[in-house]
Scaffold this motif. Structure first.
Motif, PDB file in Angstrom:
ATOM      1  N   CYS A   1      41.653  56.495   0.836  1.00  0.00           N
ATOM      2  CA  CYS A   1      40.683  55.426   0.601  1.00  0.00           C
ATOM      3  C   CYS A   1      39.493  55.659   1.516  1.00  0.00           C
ATOM      4  CB  CYS A   1      41.270  54.053   0.909  1.00  0.00           C
ATOM      5  SG  CYS A   1      42.709  53.614  -0.077  1.00  0.00           S
ATOM      6  N   LEU A   2      38.300  55.591   0.959  1.00  0.00           N
ATOM      7  CA  LEU A   2      37.057  55.658   1.726  1.00  0.00           C
ATOM      8  C   LEU A   2      36.272  54.393   1.436  1.00  0.00           C
ATOM      9  CD1 LEU A   2      35.885  59.329   0.993  1.00  0.00           C
ATOM     10  CD2 LEU A   2      37.023  58.489   3.051  1.00  0.00           C
ATOM     11  N   SER A   3      35.779  53.733   2.480  1.00  0.00           N
ATOM     12  CA  SER A   3      35.085  52.474   2.290  1.00  0.00           C
ATOM     13  C   SER A   3      34.095  52.243   3.426  1.00  0.00           C
ATOM     14  CB  SER A   3      36.102  51.320   2.250  1.00  0.00           C
ATOM     15  OG  SER A   3      35.463  50.081   2.074  1.00  0.00           O
ATOM     16  N   ASP A   4      33.148  51.373   3.175  1.00  0.00           N
ATOM     17  CA  ASP A   4      32.234  50.945   4.229  1.00  0.00           C
ATOM     18  C   ASP A   4      32.716  49.649   4.870  1.00  0.00           C
ATOM     19  OD1 ASP A   4      30.484  53.122   3.932  1.00  0.00           O
ATOM     20  OD2 ASP A   4      29.517  52.173   2.229  1.00  0.00           O
TER      21      ASP A   4
ATOM     22  N   ARG B   1      32.794  56.245   8.074  1.00  0.00           N
ATOM     23  CA  ARG B   1      33.347  55.306   7.093  1.00  0.00           C
ATOM     24  C   ARG B   1      34.743  54.853   7.511  1.00  0.00           C
ATOM     25  NH1 ARG B   1      32.577  56.814   1.106  1.00  0.00           N
ATOM     26  NH2 ARG B   1      32.329  54.559   1.013  1.00  0.00           N
ATOM     27  N   GLU B   2      35.175  53.756   6.943  1.00  0.00           N
ATOM     28  CA  GLU B   2      36.559  53.320   7.075  1.00  0.00           C
ATOM     29  C   GLU B   2      37.382  54.208   6.155  1.00  0.00           C
ATOM     30  OE1 GLU B   2      37.655  50.707   9.075  1.00  0.00           O
ATOM     31  OE2 GLU B   2      35.599  50.588   9.825  1.00  0.00           O
TER      32      GLU B   2
ATOM     33  N   ASP C   1      32.821  52.656  -2.537  1.00  0.00           N
ATOM     34  CA  ASP C   1      34.209  52.750  -2.110  1.00  0.00           C
ATOM     35  C   ASP C   1      34.957  53.628  -3.094  1.00  0.00           C
ATOM     36  OD1 ASP C   1      33.498  50.972  -0.161  1.00  0.00           O
ATOM     37  OD2 ASP C   1      34.710  49.314  -0.911  1.00  0.00           O
TER      38      ASP C   1
ATOM     39  N   GLN D   1      38.958  55.116  -4.120  1.00  0.00           N
ATOM     40  CA  GLN D   1      40.404  55.224  -3.980  1.00  0.00           C
ATOM     41  C   GLN D   1      40.813  56.470  -4.746  1.00  0.00           C
ATOM     42  OE1 GLN D   1      42.645  51.749  -4.884  1.00  0.00           O
ATOM     43  NE2 GLN D   1      41.484  50.467  -3.479  1.00  0.00           N
TER      44      GLN D   1
ATOM     45  N   ILE E   1      39.742  48.502   5.264  1.00  0.00           N
ATOM     46  CA  ILE E   1      40.651  48.756   4.148  1.00  0.00           C
ATOM     47  C   ILE E   1      41.906  47.919   4.349  1.00  0.00           C
ATOM     48  CG2 ILE E   1      42.067  50.536   3.032  1.00  0.00           C
ATOM     49  CD1 ILE E   1      39.823  52.536   3.894  1.00  0.00           C
TER      50      ILE E   1
END
Length: 184
Positions: A54-57, A32-33, A3, A5, A60
Motif C-alpha cells: 500500500c502506498l498513500s499520502d 509516502r506512507e 493511493d 493498493q 494506512i
C-alpha cells in the motif's frame, strides 16, 4: 500522488517479495506512507508467494490488500486467484511468458508482458519481477526513476551487490517495453 493498493503474486523463487519491497522502498524514499506485507507457503521455492503493498499520502489503516488497484501476476494460479478482486478501473500485469492468459474483464486495463522471455533475451535471468516493476512505473508513475534506483541500491543484499546494475537495467527494460494487449 494517488493511493495505490498493489497485489503481487506468483511462485516462490520468482522474486515476488523483492519486487514488492522495491515498490514499498520507493514509497519510503518519496516520503509516502506505506505497508509491505509478504505471504508465502511453507516451501521456499515453488510454493505460492504473494505480497501486498500500500502506498498513500495518508496513514494506512490496514496492510491487507483485499481489493487491489493493481495486480502483478507471474503465473496462472495467481492470475486466477486474484483477477476478480481487482477494482474496476484497475490494472493487471501478467508475465505472459509463464502466464499465457487473457482477461475477460472489460473494466480493467490488462497488459501482457513477456517478462521472463525479456529477462533471458537480455541476459537478465531471474529479473522478470523487476521488469514488471519497471512496466508498472511506466503505467502509474508510482515513483520516479531516481527513487527506484535508490530503492534498488538499498534493497539488493551485500552478497548480491554485483546485481545492482542488472536490476536497474531490468526495470528500464520493462519501462521501455511496448505492451502486448492482444489475446486469443
Amino acid at each position: 500522488m494517488a493511493d495505490l493498493q498493489i497485489m503481487l503474486a506468483g511462485f516462490g523463487g520468482q522474486g515476488i517479495l523483492f519486487a514488492g519491497k522495491l515498490i514499498a522502498y520507493s514509497g519510503l524514499i518519496d516520503g509516502r506512507e506505506l505497508s509491505w506485507l509478504p505471504s508465502y507457503g511453507p516451501e521456499m521455492r515453488g510454493g505460492t508467494a504473494n505480497c501486498s503493498v500500500c502506498l498513500s499520502d495518508a496513514p494506512i489503516g490496514s496492510p491487507l490488500v483485499v481489493d487491489p488497484d493493481i495486480l502483478i501476476a507471474m503465473n496462472v494460479p495467481s492470475f486466477n486467484r486474484f483477477v476478480e478482486a481487482v477494482k474496476p478501473g484497475g490494472i493487471i500485469l501478467v508475465d505472459s511468458t509463464i502466464a499465457d492468459v487473457c482477461c475477460m474483464r472489460d473494466d480493467v486495463q490488462f497488459y501482457r508482458v513477456p517478462a521472463t522471455q525479456l529477462s533471458e533475451e537480455h541476459n537478465l535471468q531471474t529479473l522478470a519481477n523487476v521488469i514488471l516493476v519497471g512496466r508498472l512505473l511506466k503505467l502509474t508513475e508510482f515513483t520516479c526513476a531516481s527513487s527506484l534506483d535508490t530503492a534498488i541500491d538499498k534493497s539488493v543484499s551485500a552478497k548480491r551487490i554485483d546485481l545492482v546494475n542488472f536490476n536497474k537495467q531490468a526495470w528500464r527494460l520493462g519501462y521501455e517495453f511496448t505492451d502486448l494487449k492482444e489475446c486469443g
